[in-house]
Design a protein around this motif. Structure first.
Motif, PDB file in Angstrom:
ATOM      1  N   MET A  90       0.855  -1.205   0.000  1.00  0.00           N
ATOM      2  CA  MET A  90       0.000   0.000   0.000  1.00  0.00           C
ATOM      3  C   MET A  90       0.883   1.244   0.000  1.00  0.00           C
ATOM      4  O   MET A  90       1.854   1.323   0.745  1.00  0.00           O
ATOM      5  N   ASN A  91       0.577   2.234  -0.896  1.00  0.00           N
ATOM      6  CA  ASN A  91       1.387   3.445  -0.901  1.00  0.00           C
ATOM      7  C   ASN A  91       0.889   4.419   0.158  1.00  0.00           C
ATOM      8  O   ASN A  91      -0.114   4.188   0.828  1.00  0.00           O
ATOM      9  N   SER A  92       1.585   5.533   0.278  1.00  0.00           N
ATOM     10  CA  SER A  92       1.305   6.479   1.366  1.00  0.00           C
ATOM     11  C   SER A  92       0.213   7.479   1.022  1.00  0.00           C
ATOM     12  O   SER A  92      -0.008   8.422   1.758  1.00  0.00           O
ATOM     13  N   PHE A  93      -0.495   7.305  -0.109  1.00  0.00           N
ATOM     14  CA  PHE A  93      -1.525   8.253  -0.505  1.00  0.00           C
ATOM     15  C   PHE A  93      -2.932   7.705  -0.289  1.00  0.00           C
ATOM     16  O   PHE A  93      -3.906   8.290  -0.738  1.00  0.00           O
ATOM     17  N   GLU A  94      -3.052   6.559   0.382  1.00  0.00           N
ATOM     18  CA  GLU A  94      -4.337   5.862   0.481  1.00  0.00           C
ATOM     19  C   GLU A  94      -5.384   6.638   1.273  1.00  0.00           C
ATOM     20  O   GLU A  94      -6.570   6.344   1.163  1.00  0.00           O
ATOM     21  N   ASN A  95      -4.995   7.610   2.071  1.00  0.00           N
ATOM     22  CA  ASN A  95      -5.961   8.320   2.917  1.00  0.00           C
ATOM     23  C   ASN A  95      -6.679   9.444   2.176  1.00  0.00           C
ATOM     24  O   ASN A  95      -7.537  10.110   2.736  1.00  0.00           O
ATOM     25  N   ASP A  96      -6.347   9.679   0.921  1.00  0.00           N
ATOM     26  CA  ASP A  96      -6.995  10.713   0.120  1.00  0.00           C
ATOM     27  C   ASP A  96      -7.827  10.010  -0.956  1.00  0.00           C
ATOM     28  O   ASP A  96      -7.284   9.476  -1.924  1.00  0.00           O
ATOM     29  N   ASP A  97      -9.145  10.011  -0.794  1.00  0.00           N
ATOM     30  CA  ASP A  97     -10.015   9.251  -1.702  1.00  0.00           C
ATOM     31  C   ASP A  97      -9.936   9.745  -3.139  1.00  0.00           C
ATOM     32  O   ASP A  97      -9.930   8.947  -4.083  1.00  0.00           O
ATOM     33  N   GLU A  98      -9.882  11.060  -3.331  1.00  0.00           N
ATOM     34  CA  GLU A  98      -9.813  11.613  -4.695  1.00  0.00           C
ATOM     35  C   GLU A  98      -8.509  11.198  -5.377  1.00  0.00           C
ATOM     36  O   GLU A  98      -8.503  10.786  -6.540  1.00  0.00           O
ATOM     37  N   LEU A  99      -7.410  11.288  -4.636  1.00  0.00           N
ATOM     38  CA  LEU A  99      -6.113  10.905  -5.188  1.00  0.00           C
ATOM     39  C   LEU A  99      -6.061   9.402  -5.444  1.00  0.00           C
ATOM     40  O   LEU A  99      -5.534   8.945  -6.467  1.00  0.00           O
ATOM     41  N   LYS A 100      -6.625   8.636  -4.539  1.00  0.00           N
ATOM     42  CA  LYS A 100      -6.658   7.181  -4.695  1.00  0.00           C
ATOM     43  C   LYS A 100      -7.383   6.797  -5.979  1.00  0.00           C
ATOM     44  O   LYS A 100      -6.932   5.924  -6.738  1.00  0.00           O
ATOM     45  N   LYS A 101      -8.498   7.472  -6.272  1.00  0.00           N
ATOM     46  CA  LYS A 101      -9.263   7.197  -7.482  1.00  0.00           C
ATOM     47  C   LYS A 101      -8.447   7.512  -8.731  1.00  0.00           C
ATOM     48  O   LYS A 101      -8.464   6.756  -9.717  1.00  0.00           O
ATOM     49  N   LEU A 102      -7.696   8.613  -8.713  1.00  0.00           N
ATOM     50  CA  LEU A 102      -6.862   8.984  -9.853  1.00  0.00           C
ATOM     51  C   LEU A 102      -5.725   7.985 -10.060  1.00  0.00           C
ATOM     52  O   LEU A 102      -5.393   7.629 -11.191  1.00  0.00           O
ATOM     53  N   LEU A 103      -5.150   7.506  -8.961  1.00  0.00           N
ATOM     54  CA  LEU A 103      -4.060   6.539  -9.057  1.00  0.00           C
ATOM     55  C   LEU A 103      -4.553   5.189  -9.568  1.00  0.00           C
ATOM     56  O   LEU A 103      -3.800   4.439 -10.194  1.00  0.00           O
ATOM     57  N   GLU A 104      -5.820   4.887  -9.304  1.00  0.00           N
ATOM     58  CA  GLU A 104      -6.386   3.611  -9.748  1.00  0.00           C
ATOM     59  C   GLU A 104      -6.703   3.604 -11.235  1.00  0.00           C
ATOM     60  O   GLU A 104      -6.746   2.548 -11.866  1.00  0.00           O
ATOM     61  N   CYS A 105      -6.915   4.791 -11.832  1.00  0.00           N
ATOM     62  CA  CYS A 105      -7.232   4.859 -13.264  1.00  0.00           C
ATOM     63  C   CYS A 105      -7.010   6.286 -13.760  1.00  0.00           C
ATOM     64  O   CYS A 105      -7.961   7.027 -13.998  1.00  0.00           O
ATOM     65  N   GLY A 106      -5.748   6.660 -13.885  1.00  0.00           N
ATOM     66  CA  GLY A 106      -5.427   8.019 -14.319  1.00  0.00           C
ATOM     67  C   GLY A 106      -4.232   8.046 -15.251  1.00  0.00           C
ATOM     68  O   GLY A 106      -3.628   7.014 -15.556  1.00  0.00           O
ATOM     69  N   ILE A 107      -3.888   9.233 -15.713  1.00  0.00           N
ATOM     70  CA  ILE A 107      -2.737   9.408 -16.598  1.00  0.00           C
ATOM     71  C   ILE A 107      -1.950  10.647 -16.181  1.00  0.00           C
ATOM     72  O   ILE A 107      -2.513  11.593 -15.630  1.00  0.00           O
ATOM     73  N   ILE A 108      -0.661  10.605 -16.441  1.00  0.00           N
ATOM     74  CA  ILE A 108       0.214  11.759 -16.209  1.00  0.00           C
ATOM     75  C   ILE A 108       0.949  12.038 -17.511  1.00  0.00           C
ATOM     76  O   ILE A 108       1.535  11.133 -18.114  1.00  0.00           O
ATOM     77  N   ALA A 109       0.917  13.291 -17.958  1.00  0.00           N
ATOM     78  CA  ALA A 109       1.675  13.695 -19.142  1.00  0.00           C
ATOM     79  C   ALA A 109       3.002  14.276 -18.673  1.00  0.00           C
ATOM     80  O   ALA A 109       3.055  15.379 -18.142  1.00  0.00           O
ATOM     81  N   VAL A 110       4.056  13.494 -18.834  1.00  0.00           N
ATOM     82  CA  VAL A 110       5.379  13.875 -18.346  1.00  0.00           C
ATOM     83  C   VAL A 110       6.183  14.539 -19.459  1.00  0.00           C
ATOM     84  O   VAL A 110       6.092  14.139 -20.625  1.00  0.00           O
ATOM     85  N   ASP A 111       6.960  15.537 -19.102  1.00  0.00           N
ATOM     86  CA  ASP A 111       7.904  16.144 -20.041  1.00  0.00           C
ATOM     87  C   ASP A 111       9.186  15.311 -20.001  1.00  0.00           C
ATOM     88  O   ASP A 111      10.052  15.522 -19.164  1.00  0.00           O
ATOM     89  N   LYS A 112       9.267  14.334 -20.885  1.00  0.00           N
ATOM     90  CA  LYS A 112      10.441  13.455 -20.912  1.00  0.00           C
ATOM     91  C   LYS A 112      11.675  14.257 -21.320  1.00  0.00           C
ATOM     92  O   LYS A 112      11.677  14.928 -22.349  1.00  0.00           O
ATOM     93  N   PRO A 113      12.743  14.186 -20.524  1.00  0.00           N
ATOM     94  CA  PRO A 113      13.971  14.891 -20.905  1.00  0.00           C
ATOM     95  C   PRO A 113      14.798  14.073 -21.896  1.00  0.00           C
ATOM     96  O   PRO A 113      14.560  12.876 -22.089  1.00  0.00           O
ATOM     97  N   GLN A 114      15.760  14.699 -22.524  1.00  0.00           N
ATOM     98  CA  GLN A 114      16.705  13.983 -23.374  1.00  0.00           C
ATOM     99  C   GLN A 114      17.610  13.115 -22.500  1.00  0.00           C
ATOM    100  O   GLN A 114      17.988  13.509 -21.402  1.00  0.00           O
ATOM    101  N   GLY A 115      17.936  11.938 -22.976  1.00  0.00           N
ATOM    102  CA  GLY A 115      18.862  11.069 -22.249  1.00  0.00           C
ATOM    103  C   GLY A 115      18.269   9.729 -21.867  1.00  0.00           C
ATOM    104  O   GLY A 115      18.610   8.706 -22.448  1.00  0.00           O
ATOM    105  N   PRO A 116      17.355   9.697 -20.883  1.00  0.00           N
ATOM    106  CA  PRO A 116      16.792   8.410 -20.459  1.00  0.00           C
ATOM    107  C   PRO A 116      15.808   7.853 -21.473  1.00  0.00           C
ATOM    108  O   PRO A 116      15.243   8.585 -22.286  1.00  0.00           O
ATOM    109  N   THR A 117      15.592   6.546 -21.407  1.00  0.00           N
ATOM    110  CA  THR A 117      14.583   5.918 -22.256  1.00  0.00           C
ATOM    111  C   THR A 117      13.196   6.174 -21.675  1.00  0.00           C
ATOM    112  O   THR A 117      13.050   6.551 -20.502  1.00  0.00           O
ATOM    113  N   SER A 118      12.168   5.942 -22.484  1.00  0.00           N
ATOM    114  CA  SER A 118      10.789   6.081 -22.003  1.00  0.00           C
ATOM    115  C   SER A 118      10.517   5.101 -20.866  1.00  0.00           C
ATOM    116  O   SER A 118       9.797   5.411 -19.913  1.00  0.00           O
ATOM    117  N   HIS A 119      11.114   3.905 -20.965  1.00  0.00           N
ATOM    118  CA  HIS A 119      10.943   2.894 -19.912  1.00  0.00           C
ATOM    119  C   HIS A 119      11.540   3.365 -18.594  1.00  0.00           C
ATOM    120  O   HIS A 119      10.943   3.181 -17.522  1.00  0.00           O
TER     121      HIS A 119
END
Length: 309
Positions: A1-30
């Motif tokens: 269990m992660n440390s965000f379980e006490n926030d219901d709204e955040l928990k719902k987003l973590l269960e089925c959400g997306i994050i658009a990350v600004d990938k930097p040059q260098g590392p792979t997408s993985h």
């Protein structure tokens, strides 16, 4: 269990959400995806859509929880890139713009040698190419294209058509589907947001996580009755009687099945075109393929009839 379980709204987003990350040059997408997973606690199912080469930066969509099932949608998203093309000779801007116009539309491409996929000839659609700036032999381009288009190959072919040769110097993905540069967060900002959330302030982190519905902006929508939702979540096909409204689509199209509150239930395949039925008609019209919503989210609106003796 992660440390965000006490926030219901955040928990719902973590269960089925997306994050658009600004990938930097260098590392792979993985690698970037793995880092995001570690920031969020390490026990969340996670994946990415639309791989970027290590030296390419920009919009990388990270899927969380059940949203990982939507990877096939992201892989087909229309993409936009900002590219720097270096020419090997001097060419007037008007000539560059003329050649750019010629490359709009369907074009043949073979993946470059640096690509991780088979170098098989393919056809891709380029919807728009805009010459943003020309500085001596450097050309700044904006390319709106079909998923799977190789901008490196495009730059090489454009430079050959200009008669001087050249290559792609730098590349940044500026848009994937309905998510663009205004929607992204850096890895540093995401890390800070996770630390704030662990201390009890999750507002910044929640602002970085979008509901999975943001992924389906390019897909026709079918809105269903609340009483039909749980049956779909249990694998039932969708009949016209359960539909309230629908966009226009053809037989065989991928459609997004939504609740009356615009929540994504599933992605399905249209068994008939939207012109062949009206909401409320009898008969099966959509076959669910990717169910995203959890069963029992809505009350069951169907019953099993006992066999009469």
């Amino acid at each position: 269990m992660n440390s965000f379980e006490n926030d219901d709204e955040l928990k719902k987003l973590l269960e089925c959400g997306i994050i658009a990350v600004d990938k930097p040059q260098g590392p792979t997408s993985h690698q970037v995806t793995a880092w995001v997973g570690e920031m969020l606690g390490g026990d969340i199912r996670i994946g990415h859509g639309g791989t970027l080469d290590p030296m390419v930066s920009g919009v990388l969509i990270i899927m969380l929880g059940r949203a990982v099932r939507l990877a096939p949608v992201i892989l087909k998203h229309r993409k936009e890139y900002i590219a720097i093309m270096r020419l090997h000779g001097d060419v007037p801007r008007k000539e560059i713009e003329r050649v750019a116009e010629e490359f709009k539309g369907r074009t043949y491409q073979r993946p470059p040698r640096k690509s991780a996929v088979r170098r098989q000839l393919r056809i891709r659609s380029i919807y728009d190419i805009e010459v943003l700036d020309v500085d001596k032999r450097l050309v700044l381009l904006r390319v709106d294209c079909e998923a799977g288009t190789y901008i490196r190959s495009l730059c090489i072919h454009m430079a050959l058509a200009l008669g001087v040769g050249g290559q792609m110097e730098e590349l940044r993905r500026s848009k994937s589907g309905g998510l663009g540069l205004p929607d992204i967060c850096t890895l540093h900002d995401l890390k800070d947001a996770c630390e704030f959330a662990k201390e009890g302030d999750a507002d910044l982190l929640k602002s970085f996580i979008y509901p999975a519905e943001r992924l389906i902006s390019e897909i026709p929508v079918v809105t269903i009755r609340n009483s039909a939702v749980d049956a779909i979540c249990h694998g039932a096909q969708l009949a016209g009687v359960g539909i309230i409204a629908r966009d226009n689509y053809k037989k065989g199209s991928r459609v997004a099945v939504m609740t009356e509150k615009s929540e994504l239930v599933c992605l399905g395949e249209a068994l008939i075109s939207s012109e062949e039925y009206k909401p409320g008609d009898t008969g099966i019209v959509i076959d669910p393929k990717i169910v995203v919503m959890k069963p029992k989210t809505y009350k069951k609106g169907w019953t099993k009839h006992e066999k009469s003796e």
